[in-house]
Each structure stands twice: as structure tokens, then as C-alpha cells.
Design a protein around this motif. Structure first.
Motif, PDB file in Angstrom:
ATOM      1  N   PHE A  57      66.107  53.794 -19.626  1.00  0.00           N
ATOM      2  CA  PHE A  57      65.636  52.819 -20.606  1.00  0.00           C
ATOM      3  C   PHE A  57      65.855  51.375 -20.145  1.00  0.00           C
ATOM      4  O   PHE A  57      66.005  50.471 -20.969  1.00  0.00           O
ATOM      5  N   ASN A  58      65.865  51.184 -18.850  1.00  0.00           N
ATOM      6  CA  ASN A  58      65.971  49.842 -18.267  1.00  0.00           C
ATOM      7  C   ASN A  58      67.247  49.160 -18.741  1.00  0.00           C
ATOM      8  O   ASN A  58      68.327  49.702 -18.571  1.00  0.00           O
ATOM      9  N   THR A  59      67.131  48.009 -19.367  1.00  0.00           N
ATOM     10  CA  THR A  59      68.322  47.232 -19.742  1.00  0.00           C
ATOM     11  C   THR A  59      68.794  47.504 -21.171  1.00  0.00           C
ATOM     12  O   THR A  59      69.713  46.832 -21.650  1.00  0.00           O
ATOM     13  N   LEU A  60      68.194  48.480 -21.853  1.00  0.00           N
ATOM     14  CA  LEU A  60      68.533  48.684 -23.270  1.00  0.00           C
ATOM     15  C   LEU A  60      70.004  49.025 -23.468  1.00  0.00           C
ATOM     16  O   LEU A  60      70.594  48.681 -24.505  1.00  0.00           O
ATOM     17  N   ARG A  61      70.604  49.715 -22.506  1.00  0.00           N
ATOM     18  CA  ARG A  61      72.014  50.093 -22.665  1.00  0.00           C
ATOM     19  C   ARG A  61      72.908  48.858 -22.793  1.00  0.00           C
ATOM     20  O   ARG A  61      74.004  48.951 -23.363  1.00  0.00           O
ATOM     21  N   GLN A  62      72.431  47.726 -22.279  1.00  0.00           N
ATOM     22  CA  GLN A  62      73.220  46.495 -22.378  1.00  0.00           C
ATOM     23  C   GLN A  62      73.203  45.918 -23.792  1.00  0.00           C
ATOM     24  O   GLN A  62      74.009  45.052 -24.121  1.00  0.00           O
ATOM     25  N   HIS A  63      72.271  46.392 -24.609  1.00  0.00           N
ATOM     26  CA  HIS A  63      72.140  45.879 -25.987  1.00  0.00           C
ATOM     27  C   HIS A  63      72.546  46.931 -27.017  1.00  0.00           C
ATOM     28  O   HIS A  63      72.170  46.843 -28.186  1.00  0.00           O
ATOM     29  N   ASP A  64      73.327  47.903 -26.573  1.00  0.00           N
ATOM     30  CA  ASP A  64      73.770  48.999 -27.437  1.00  0.00           C
ATOM     31  C   ASP A  64      75.094  48.616 -28.081  1.00  0.00           C
ATOM     32  O   ASP A  64      76.091  48.397 -27.383  1.00  0.00           O
ATOM     33  N   PRO A  65      75.158  48.523 -29.419  1.00  0.00           N
ATOM     34  CA  PRO A  65      76.398  48.087 -30.075  1.00  0.00           C
ATOM     35  C   PRO A  65      77.573  49.037 -29.887  1.00  0.00           C
ATOM     36  O   PRO A  65      78.723  48.629 -30.072  1.00  0.00           O
ATOM     37  N   ILE A  66      77.311  50.291 -29.532  1.00  0.00           N
ATOM     38  CA  ILE A  66      78.434  51.219 -29.336  1.00  0.00           C
ATOM     39  C   ILE A  66      78.527  51.672 -27.878  1.00  0.00           C
ATOM     40  O   ILE A  66      79.335  52.532 -27.551  1.00  0.00           O
ATOM     41  N   GLY A  67      77.733  51.073 -27.018  1.00  0.00           N
ATOM     42  CA  GLY A  67      77.679  51.535 -25.637  1.00  0.00           C
ATOM     43  C   GLY A  67      78.997  51.456 -24.913  1.00  0.00           C
ATOM     44  O   GLY A  67      79.326  52.295 -24.077  1.00  0.00           O
ATOM     45  N   ARG A  68      79.815  50.446 -25.218  1.00  0.00           N
ATOM     46  CA  ARG A  68      81.076  50.267 -24.505  1.00  0.00           C
ATOM     47  C   ARG A  68      82.279  50.720 -25.316  1.00  0.00           C
ATOM     48  O   ARG A  68      83.396  50.709 -24.823  1.00  0.00           O
ATOM     49  N   LYS A  69      82.043  51.111 -26.565  1.00  0.00           N
ATOM     50  CA  LYS A  69      83.179  51.346 -27.453  1.00  0.00           C
ATOM     51  C   LYS A  69      83.487  52.815 -27.668  1.00  0.00           C
ATOM     52  O   LYS A  69      84.585  53.169 -28.067  1.00  0.00           O
ATOM     53  N   GLU A  70      82.512  53.704 -27.473  1.00  0.00           N
ATOM     54  CA  GLU A  70      82.693  55.077 -27.900  1.00  0.00           C
ATOM     55  C   GLU A  70      82.505  56.065 -26.773  1.00  0.00           C
ATOM     56  O   GLU A  70      81.839  55.780 -25.784  1.00  0.00           O
TER      57      GLU A  70
END
Length: 603
Positions: A575-588
Motif C-alpha cells: 500500500f505504498n506509504t499508507l503504513r506511515q499514516h496508520d494511527p496504530i501502526g507503531r503502537k500495537e
């Protein structure tokens, strides 16, 4: 009719005579056809003599573990597993004798009834014709003899018509609530209930049926497979069987101990009024259709009492009792000219959201368009198809919440897309005669906005936008995520781009020998928030616990919000850069968190 006076008795006898006369008229009108059917059954099976649609439904009901079921159905065997008798005994527990009483407790007669939910009982209208007759009568369970032919202890329960009562004279049925506990403390739940199925085709012409009954008010008895279906009418069945007065309201079963009819009348011999030439039952599919149509007239508590019945029946208010063949319509080549599909710049020039990239192994499996392309563009959405699975790898849709139109659903017709070969699209061969829904991947109303709303509405009815989903996933548990997200998007934009698709796994269930049914579905939603930042949230839902039994399974789904990276790992999509805009991507962790209410979503 609380007190059966002489006029009331005369009225009841006249009603029974009318029912028998109507049954005889139906019998006579079918005389020639019946004779032809009897001759055909001497050389052909029930599957060949009955209609193709009913025959297909009947075959779907066969338990694949019963190796002799098909042989019985085509008339080549009368053998059953010994468990057949045990299943019949279990089916007998919800059947009871009805003791019809008047206001002062005098016994006026007897009938039979059976529980169809934990709280509701089904019998004939001519057994309990109004709430007064129900109020003073009793349902007597366990009225039978044991292995020593000694009476068991009967358990008597009162009816509660104030809680629920529905009756219809034409279909001659009454559905009434029963108290939860008897005077001696026995629980109604001890006796279970007989689930009812709404599909037509549970038994075919020439097939043998059984009846569990209280003949003449006597202890419970059963007529096992001495009964053959001779006619199938719109609302009635005719069959030969052994019944007596008091058997009114008995369940009629097929060989799988599924209830196919409510016994209600004999067909009198026109040449000898002391004899009967057949018996008649009301089709369960017709009763369920009527009950469904009346549901809106009841209050919330009463509708809740109906919920188990209609969940078992799998019918909706106003729906036909017999599934119609899937209609496929060719839209013509002109329909597909100048379709622009998904717009990556939809959220604004500063927020490009391109289509996901497939891994090299998946790219090799993309179903090619006849013109050499790989993306199917429709009105406001686009789809990329899998060649091997014949389903979408993903769909991508732009939703403009400020222009949405609530168009009504068109006739349930579906379309093959002529831009790719039909062999890459799952059609009627997958979706007919089972509990699978043609689940829209792009929701029907998502692209229905702007001047082309009507075209977008029709575009969603392509098999390319369709995935096999158990009906409870499609209708009950997939949260309306887009609606909630739209409400929380920037008020000046109210726009969302959504990607949806199935998770393809190597161990997905093989169905009908050639279709693999996805057990999980995913969704990624992208918005611009009030603060001007992009938000990409991902969701995963499983139906694995339903797929063991497509005909009878019913289970609980769970919907999770998971990191976008989890969807990428499950699907092979980038999904290209979408993971950088994921509110839970780094927390869970990879599991994400459970979504039970829209407020659980983290944007």
C-alpha cells in the motif's frame, strides 16, 4: 372460543368439512398429473420427477457423511445408519399433546403441537383458533410410554397468548408462546425445539416422510416412512400416511428429520365418507413466509421472540419461500466505454493514494483484460482480478459523502464483465442453492454519488465485485465502517478512499470441487482528518468458524482494527506509504484490537 357450546361445535365441524373439501378439490384437480407422476416414479427417481430447482435444493441438504443418502433419494436403497433412529427420538422431544380446554377446565379435545423456538409452539388454527382457546389449554410434553410400555410422567405447560399469538385460518396454523416453567418446576428448555428451514425443496415428489403425532390424543406415536408425497402445491403437500383425529398440528419430517409440513387435514374419499385417500399438510416454507411478512406488526419484545425462528428459517420479510434462479444480464459493450474508475488524487492534489502494488508472484496471477490491461475500471471504483481464484485481489473505491444518493436496489440481476474471459469470474455455479451471499466487495451505495450515481449502482452488480460470503457475514456483522469514518472526516472534504478484498490462503475450503471460499476479508480506509493529516486504518474480519457447514452453521464473527502492515503481510499487497499514516501502526502488535462499536475505531 372459550366455551365450546353446541353452535361452536357445529361451527368447528363445518370448518373441518370445508378444509377437507378444499383438500379434495386440490386432489381432484391434480388427478391426471398424479397418475403420470406415479408412473414416472416407477422408472425414474424423485430427483428426476420434481422440478430442477427443488431437486437442487434437496441435494444441497444431503449430509456428505451419509453415504447412503443419495441412494435412498434415487430409490435404490432403504438402508439408514442406526443413528437415524436416535435422530428421530431427538426430534420427538419438542412434540407435545395439546389438551384443549374451556374456561372452567373441561377437556374439549386434543391436538398435537411442537416447539419451533425455545419459547414458541406451532399447531393448527383449528386446534387453537384464538387467544382465548390458547389461554385455557395445555401443552403436555413427555406424554408417551417407556420401553416397558409404562406411561412416563407428563409435563404440562400453559400457553401465554398475551406474550405472543399469531394465527391464520387460510394456512391453518397458530404460533403461540409457552410458559418457561411448569407448575412442578420443569423447564420448557428441557424439550428443545425443531428448527424450521425456509427453503422449498426439503422433500420431493415420491419421497417418503414420517409423522410424529398424538393420534386421538393417545401417547406419542410415529408413522415412519410408510408415507409418500403424492402432490406438491403452492402452500400444501399431499401424502399417504397413518394419522387419526388428534394428529392435527403434527410435524411432517423428511428423511433428515427436517420439518417439511404442518399436518392439518385428511383428503376424504369422494365415494366413501368413512375413508380417506390422502392426507394434507401446510408447507413450512409458506408458513414462514407469512410469519416473516407479519413481523413488522409486532412490538420489539415479540420480534425478539421471532428472531430464533427467522434466523433458523433464513427468510426475510416479504421474500419468496423458494429461491429463484440467479439472473445474469449482458449489459453490452457500450456500457463500458469511457469509465474512469478509481481516482488516486480523489482526496486532494497533496494526498495521492495510488492503487496497491502486487508482489511479483501475484502479478503473474492477475487475470488479463482482453485489450491487454490489468485493471477493470467502473464508475468511481476499480478492480484487479485473480486468474486462479476468479475473485478480486482488491477493489478500490472513492466515496464522496457530500454527494451520496440513496438509490433503491435494482432487481437482483448480475453481470459478467465482457472485458475479461468468463473463466476468470465466479458466477451462478458458485452462488446458487446454498447459504452463501454474493457479497459486494465495493458496497452497493459507496460509489453511488454525483451525476453517474445510477450507473455506479448497476456497476456494483458485476461478478467481479462479488465474493462468496456466508449470509451472516454480509447481513449481520460487517460494520458500516465507511459511514462512521465519513462522519469523522474533515467537514470540508467528507471523502474516503477504501480498498477491500479477500484473504487468499492455501487451506481455504474447497467447495463444489472447484471454488475455494475465502475465510477472511480485509478493508483499508483512507481519509484526510480535520487537522489536515492523512489517516489510513485497516480492518480484518474472519468467517472461518462458519465454513464447516454452509447449510446450517451459525457463529460469531469478530472484526479487528489491525495495522496496515498486517494486511500487507496477509495479502502480498503493497500500500505504498499508507503504513506511515496508520494511527496504530507503531503502537500495537500484529493482532490489533477488537471492534465491537464504531467508537472503538482509532483514526
Amino acid at each position: 372460543m372459550s366455551l365450546l357450546t353446541e353452535p361452536c361445535l357445529k361451527f368447528l365441524q363445518e370448518r373441518l368439512m370445508t378444509q377437507q373439501r378444499d383438500a379434495l378439490n386440490r386432489y381432484i384437480r391434480r388427478t391426471r398429473q398424479r397418475e403420470k407422476t406415479q408412473q414416472e416414479l416407477l422408472t425414474r427417481s424423485s430427483l428426476e420427477v420434481d422440478t430442477p430447482l427443488r431437486a437442487a435444493v434437496r441435494k444441497e441438504l444431503i449430509d456428505p457423511r451419509d453415504g447412503l443418502a443419495m441412494e435412498r433419494l434415487i430409490g435404490e436403497s432403504d438402508l439408514f445408519p442406526i443413528s437415524y433412529l436416535e435422530a428421530g427420538l431427538k426430534a420427538s422431544h419438542p412434540v407435545c399433546r395439546i389438551e384443549i380446554r374451556d374456561r372452567i377446565g373441561r377437556v374439549l379435545g386434543h391436538g398435537t403441537g411442537f416447539l419451533v423456538t425455545p419459547a414458541l409452539l406451532l399447531t393448527n388454527n383449528h386446534v387453537l383458533e384464538d387467544s382465548d382457546s390458547a389461554r385455557f389449554s395445555l401443552a403436555q410434553f413427555n406424554y408417551e410410554v417407556d420401553l416397558n410400555l409404562m406411561p412416563r410422567q407428563a409435563k404440562s405447560f400453559r400457553f401465554i397468548p398475551e406474550r405472543f399469538f399469531l394465527t391464520d385460518r387460510k394456512l391453518d396454523f397458530t404460533l403461540v408462546a409457552v410458559e418457561e416453567s411448569s407448575s412442578d418446576g420443569s423447564k420448557l428448555s428441557e424439550f428443545g425445539h425443531l428448527p424450521l428451514r425456509g427453503k422449498s425443496g426439503k422433500a420431493l415428489l415420491g419421497e417418503y416422510v414420517s409423522i410424529i403425532q398424538h393420534p386421538s390424543g393417545a401417547p406419542k406415536a410415529v408413522a415412519i416412512r410408510e408415507n409418500r408425497i403424492t402432490d406438491v402445491f403452492d402452500d400444501f403437500l399431499h401424502y399417504t400416511t397413518d394419522t387419526l383425529p388428534g394428529s392435527s398440528g403434527s410435524p411432517v419430517f423428511n428423511d433428515d428429520w427436517l420439518v417439511i409440513a404442518l399436518h392439518h387435514s385428511g383428503v376424504p374419499d369422494p365415494h366413501d365418507d368413512t375413508k380417506y385417500i390422502a392426507n394434507e399438510g401446510i408447507r413450512i416454507s409458506s408458513i414462514l413466509k407469512f410469519v416473516s411478512s407479519q413481523r413488522p406488526t409486532f412490538n420489539a419484545e415479540q420480534q425478539q421472540l421471532l428472531e430464533p425462528l427467522l434466523a433458523d428459517a433464513a427468510v426475510k420479510a416479504g421474500s419468496a419461500p423458494e429461491a429463484e434462479p440467479l439472473q445474469v444480464v449482458d449489459l453490452g459493450a457500450e456500457w463500458y466505454r469511457n469509465l474512469t474508475g478509481y481516482d488516486p488524487q480523489f482526496l486532494g492534489d497533496s494526498f495521492e493514494v495510488p492503487l496497491p502494488i502486487l508482489s511479483p508472484s501475484l502479478e503473474a496471477d492477475i487475470a488479463p483484460l482482453k485489450d491487454g490491461g490489468r485493471v477493470l475500471d467502473y464508475t468511481h471504483f476499480s478492480i484487479v482480478m485473480s486468474r486462479s481464484r476468479r475473485l478480486a485481489y482488491y477493489t478500490a473505491v472513492n466515496i464522496d459523502g457530500s454527494q451520496l444518493q440513496n438509490l433503491s436496489r435494482n432487481a437482483d440481476t448480475w453481470h459478467f464483465d465482457p472485458r475479461i474471459a468468463q473463466k476468470y469470474q465466479c458466477g451462478p455455479a458458485l452462488y446458487e442453492h446454498n447459504e452463501l451471499d454474493r457479497g459486494h466487495l465495493v458496497r452497493r451505495l459507496d460509489p453511488v454519488w454525483g451525476e453517474a450515481a445510477a450507473i455506479a449502482n448497476e456497476d456494483t452488480f458485476h461478478f467481479t465485485n462479488c465474493a462468496p460470503q456466508h449470509k451472516y457475514l454480509n447481513q449481520r456483522t460487517w460494520l458500516d465502517l465507511e459511514e462512521y469514518i465519513l462522519k469523522n472526516a474533515g467537514q470540508s472534504r467528507l471523502k474516503v478512499s477504501v480498498f477491500t478484498g479477500p484473504v487468499f490462503r492455501g487451506d481455504d475450503m474447497l467447495y463444489r470441487g472447484k471454488f475455494r471460499i475465502p475465510a477472511e476479508f480485509w478493508k483499508v480506509a483512507v481519509i484526510v482528518k480535520e487537522d489536515g493529516n492523512l489517516s489510513a486504518t485497516a480492518y480484518l474480519q474472519t468467517q472461518k468458524n462458519l465454513l464447516d457447514d454452509l447449510e446450517f452453521a451459525y457463529g460469531q464473527y469478530k472484526t479487528y482494527q489491525v495495522p496496515v502492515a498486517v494486511i500487507e503481510g496477509l495479502t502480498g499487497l503493497d500500500f505504498n506509504t499508507l503504513r506511515q499514516h496508520d494511527p496504530i501502526g507503531r503502537k500495537e502488535a500484529a493482532v490489533g484490537h477488537l471492534i465491537e462499536h464504531p467508537e472503538d475505531i482509532r483514526l
